[in-house]
Write a protein that holds these residues in place. Structure first.
Motif, short mmCIF file in Angstrom:
data_model
loop_
_atom_site.label_atom_id
_atom_site.label_comp_id
_atom_site.label_asym_id
_atom_site.label_seq_id
_atom_site.Cartn_x
_atom_site.Cartn_y
_atom_site.Cartn_z
N CYS A 1 -23.22 61.03 6.91
CA CYS A 1 -22.03 61.63 6.30
C CYS A 1 -20.97 61.88 7.37
CB CYS A 1 -22.39 62.91 5.57
SG CYS A 1 -22.81 64.30 6.65
N ALA A 2 -19.75 62.07 6.93
CA ALA A 2 -18.63 62.28 7.85
C ALA A 2 -18.76 63.57 8.65
CB ALA A 2 -17.32 62.28 7.06
N ASN A 3 -19.53 64.52 8.14
CA ASN A 3 -19.71 65.80 8.83
C ASN A 3 -20.75 65.74 9.94
OD1 ASN A 3 -17.88 67.17 7.13
ND2 ASN A 3 -19.46 67.30 5.57
N ASP A 4 -21.44 64.64 10.07
CA ASP A 4 -22.52 64.52 11.05
C ASP A 4 -21.97 64.05 12.39
OD1 ASP A 4 -25.05 64.50 12.17
OD2 ASP A 4 -25.44 62.45 11.52
N LEU A 5 -21.41 64.98 13.13
CA LEU A 5 -20.77 64.63 14.40
C LEU A 5 -21.74 64.51 15.56
CD1 LEU A 5 -17.66 66.97 14.06
CD2 LEU A 5 -17.89 64.56 13.40
N ASN A 6 -22.94 65.07 15.42
CA ASN A 6 -23.88 65.04 16.54
C ASN A 6 -25.09 64.15 16.30
OD1 ASN A 6 -25.32 66.56 14.76
ND2 ASN A 6 -25.52 68.36 16.07
N GLY A 7 -25.08 63.34 15.23
CA GLY A 7 -26.17 62.40 14.98
C GLY A 7 -27.46 63.04 14.51
N SER A 8 -27.38 64.21 13.88
CA SER A 8 -28.58 64.90 13.45
C SER A 8 -28.80 64.86 11.94
CB SER A 8 -28.54 66.36 13.91
OG SER A 8 -27.46 67.04 13.29
N CYS A 9 -28.11 63.97 11.24
CA CYS A 9 -28.21 63.88 9.78
C CYS A 9 -29.68 63.77 9.34
CB CYS A 9 -27.43 62.67 9.27
SG CYS A 9 -27.57 62.42 7.49
#
Length: 120
Positions: free
Chosen positions: A104-112
């Motif tokens: 998702c677009a909110n996953d800025l640190n790759g922890s989705c």
């Protein structure tokens, strides 16, 4: 399936709360699920969410997991999700399109939660 229950275990040192969900993680139980997830999050520096006993999961349940991830990330806490290979969880992820590799677009640190694969 229309029953839901969750067990929240927080060790005395409050490092990591474990929430084990059983039954239906569906719209009918959304308020209780949200409250249980927030209780676990407020009690510790990290959360382990165990979905291995989930028997039914709908888009609302998936969105609550995503909301938990966003909150954990914003608070600088850790989230581990177990039971992603559970049949009900896998089916819901596929139907909702969450099994795709895109985050998702909110996953800025790759922890989705959905882009990671549970280790065997």
């Amino acid at each position: 399936m229309d029953r839901y229950s969750a067990t929240v275990a927080v060790p005395p040192e409050g490092t990591e709360a474990t929430i084990t969900v059983t039954g239906a993680m569906t719209v009918e139980h959304a308020t209780q699920i949200r409250d249980d997830l927030l209780h676990a999050l407020s009690s510790a520096q990290g959360v382990v969410l165990d979905l291995s006993a989930v028997e039914e999961l709908d888009i609302i349940g998936l969105q609550l997991i995503c909301a938990l991830h966003r909150t954990v990330t914003a608070d600088g806490k850790l989230l581990e999700v177990k039971g992603l290979e559970n049949g009900a969880v896998s089916a819901a992820r596929i139907v909702a399109g969450f099994a795709e590799k895109a985050r998702c677009a909110n996953d800025l640190n790759g922890s989705c939660v959905w882009s990671r694969r549970e280790e065997a």
